[in-house]
Scaffold this motif. Structure first.
Motif, PDB file in Angstrom:
ATOM      1  N   PRO A 188      -6.121   8.663  -0.495  1.00  0.00           N
ATOM      2  CA  PRO A 188      -6.709   7.567  -1.395  1.00  0.00           C
ATOM      3  C   PRO A 188      -5.707   6.956  -2.575  1.00  0.00           C
ATOM      4  CG  PRO A 188      -8.553   9.064  -1.554  1.00  0.00           C
ATOM      5  CD  PRO A 188      -7.287   9.697  -0.916  1.00  0.00           C
ATOM      6  N   GLN A 189      -4.865   7.641  -2.743  1.00  0.00           N
ATOM      7  CA  GLN A 189      -3.612   7.408  -3.765  1.00  0.00           C
ATOM      8  C   GLN A 189      -2.628   6.611  -2.515  1.00  0.00           C
ATOM      9  OE1 GLN A 189      -2.208  10.868  -5.376  1.00  0.00           O
ATOM     10  NE2 GLN A 189      -3.596  10.876  -6.835  1.00  0.00           N
ATOM     11  N   ARG A 190      -2.484   7.053  -1.579  1.00  0.00           N
ATOM     12  CA  ARG A 190      -1.637   6.475  -0.562  1.00  0.00           C
ATOM     13  C   ARG A 190      -2.290   4.901  -0.025  1.00  0.00           C
ATOM     14  NH1 ARG A 190      -1.276  10.195   2.752  1.00  0.00           N
ATOM     15  NH2 ARG A 190       0.105  11.178   1.700  1.00  0.00           N
ATOM     16  N   GLU A 191      -3.257   5.034   0.040  1.00  0.00           N
ATOM     17  CA  GLU A 191      -3.894   3.822   0.565  1.00  0.00           C
ATOM     18  C   GLU A 191      -4.015   2.987  -0.623  1.00  0.00           C
ATOM     19  OE1 GLU A 191      -8.413   2.222   2.123  1.00  0.00           O
ATOM     20  OE2 GLU A 191      -8.316   4.101   0.770  1.00  0.00           O
ATOM     21  N   ALA A 192      -3.995   3.185  -1.891  1.00  0.00           N
ATOM     22  CA  ALA A 192      -4.064   2.325  -3.027  1.00  0.00           C
ATOM     23  C   ALA A 192      -2.776   1.757  -3.111  1.00  0.00           C
ATOM     24  CB  ALA A 192      -4.549   3.049  -4.233  1.00  0.00           C
ATOM     25  N   LEU A 193      -1.886   2.490  -2.975  1.00  0.00           N
ATOM     26  CA  LEU A 193      -0.477   2.093  -3.123  1.00  0.00           C
ATOM     27  C   LEU A 193      -0.012   0.957  -2.278  1.00  0.00           C
ATOM     28  CD1 LEU A 193       1.915   4.985  -4.333  1.00  0.00           C
ATOM     29  CD2 LEU A 193       1.383   3.047  -5.322  1.00  0.00           C
ATOM     30  N   ARG A 194      -0.410   1.419  -1.067  1.00  0.00           N
ATOM     31  CA  ARG A 194      -0.109   0.463   0.299  1.00  0.00           C
ATOM     32  C   ARG A 194      -0.814  -0.886   0.070  1.00  0.00           C
ATOM     33  NH1 ARG A 194      -0.308   1.798   7.004  1.00  0.00           N
ATOM     34  NH2 ARG A 194       0.031  -0.101   7.623  1.00  0.00           N
ATOM     35  N   THR A 195      -1.991  -0.775  -0.358  1.00  0.00           N
ATOM     36  CA  THR A 195      -2.676  -2.017  -0.203  1.00  0.00           C
ATOM     37  C   THR A 195      -2.494  -3.166  -1.514  1.00  0.00           C
ATOM     38  OG1 THR A 195      -5.051  -1.122   0.312  1.00  0.00           O
ATOM     39  CG2 THR A 195      -5.074  -2.874  -0.927  1.00  0.00           C
ATOM     40  N   ALA A 196      -2.010  -2.261  -2.710  1.00  0.00           N
ATOM     41  CA  ALA A 196      -1.560  -3.103  -3.808  1.00  0.00           C
ATOM     42  C   ALA A 196      -0.182  -3.690  -3.272  1.00  0.00           C
ATOM     43  CB  ALA A 196      -1.357  -2.188  -4.874  1.00  0.00           C
ATOM     44  N   TYR A 197       0.688  -3.002  -2.672  1.00  0.00           N
ATOM     45  CA  TYR A 197       1.939  -3.326  -2.427  1.00  0.00           C
ATOM     46  C   TYR A 197       1.851  -4.665  -1.222  1.00  0.00           C
ATOM     47  CZ  TYR A 197       6.666  -3.591  -0.062  1.00  0.00           C
ATOM     48  OH  TYR A 197       7.883  -4.190   0.318  1.00  0.00           O
TER      49      TYR A 197
END
Length: 228
Positions: free
Chosen positions: A167-176
Motif C-alpha cells: 500500500p505504501q508503494r502504491e501510494a507513493l507511485r500514485t502520488a508521483y
C-alpha cells in the motif's frame, strides 16, 4: 530491540576481494569464525569455478596462508581458509583507525553473511541496538564507503525490496504519477486519496510513513549523530 541490517562496504583491500577479481566465478560468500584469536578462520563458498582455478587464485592471494577444500555442493566449492596474517596487519597500510577495526570484532553484533564483490563486501547481520550498528556505519564511512541496503527491527518480517509495504508503494507511485510531488503540485491530497479509494487522512498517513521509511533507510543512515 535489536536491528537486522544489510549494507555494502567499498574497500578493495578487504580479504578475498583480490581473489574474486582474479577468479572467473559466479560469486564468493564468506563465514567468519572469530574464536581463533587475532586471526579469524574463514569458510569461503566459491560458486561456478573449477577446483584448479580456485586453488590457484587462493595461492596467489597474499592474505591466504592456507586454503583447504572441505566440501562441495553442486557447483559450489567450500574452502576453509587460514589467513597468513590478521586483518589489521593485512589492511594496516590502508586503514587509518586500526583500533576501530579491532573493535568491530568485539561489537554487539553478529555478522552472519558476507558476499565478496570486486570492490569490497556486502554484509548482513544482527546488531544489539542502534549504537552497535552506528559503530559499523561510522567506521566504514570514515575508512571506505558505506551504503545501507536494508535496516529493520529484529523480529519484524523482512520487507521485500525497498522495505515498503505494497500500500505504501502504491501510494507513493500514485502520488508521483499524479503530480503530487511536483512544484507547483499537479494534484491535491484529496485527488490522490480518491484515486487510491481511501480517505485523505489515510492517504496522508500512508505517504508520511513511506517517506519516513525511505529517509531512515537511505540518507538518514549517513548523517553524523546530532550533538548532545
Amino acid at each position: 530491540m535489536g536491528l537486522v541490517a544489510e549494507f555494502e562496504i567499498t574497500c578493495e583491500v578487504l580479504p578475498f576481494v583480490s581473489v574474486i577479481d582474479d577468479l572467473s566465478c559466479d560469486g564468493i560468500d564468506l563465514e567468519m569464525q572469530l574464536n581463533h584469536g587475532d586471526t579469524p578462520i574463514f569458510l569461503a563458498y566459491v560458486t561456478g569455478a573449477a577446483v584448479t582455478e580456485a586453488d590457484a587464485a587462493f595461492d596467489r592471494a597474499s592474505f591466504v596462508g592456507q586454503s583447504t577444500l572441505v566440501g562441495r555442493a553442486g557447483d559450489t566449492l567450500r574452502y576453509q581458509v587460514v589467513p597468513s596474517v590478521g586483518m589489521d596487519a593485512h589492511m594496516g597500510e590502508e586503514i587509518d583507525d586500526l583500533d576501530g577495526l579491532r573493535g568491530l570484532a568485539e561489537a554487539a553484533a553478529i555478522i552472519d553473511h558476507i558476499e565478496v564483490t570486486p570492490t569490497g563486501w556486502v554484509q548482513s547481520g544482527w546488531f544489539a541496538d542502534r549504537a552497535a550498528f552506528d559503530e559499523f556505519r561510522r567506521f566504514w564511512q570514515d575508512e571506505g564507503e558505506f551504503t545501507l541496503r536494508r535496516l529493520t527491527r529484529d523480529g519484524e518480517p523482512e520487507p521485500p525490496g525497498d522495505g515498503l509495504t505494497d500500500p505504501q508503494r502504491e501510494a507513493l507511485r500514485t502520488a508521483y504519477e499524479m503530480g503530487y510531488f511536483d512544484v507547483p503540485r499537479g494534484a491535491s491530497l484529496d485527488n490522490v486519496a480518491a484515486e487510491l479509494g481511501i480517505g485523505a487522512s489515510a492517504a496522508s498517513e500512508r505517504l508520511r510513513r513511506a517517506q519516513t521509511h525511505l529517509v531512515e533507510t537511505t540518507v538518514a543512515s549517513t548523517w553524523p549523530p546530532l550533538p548532545d
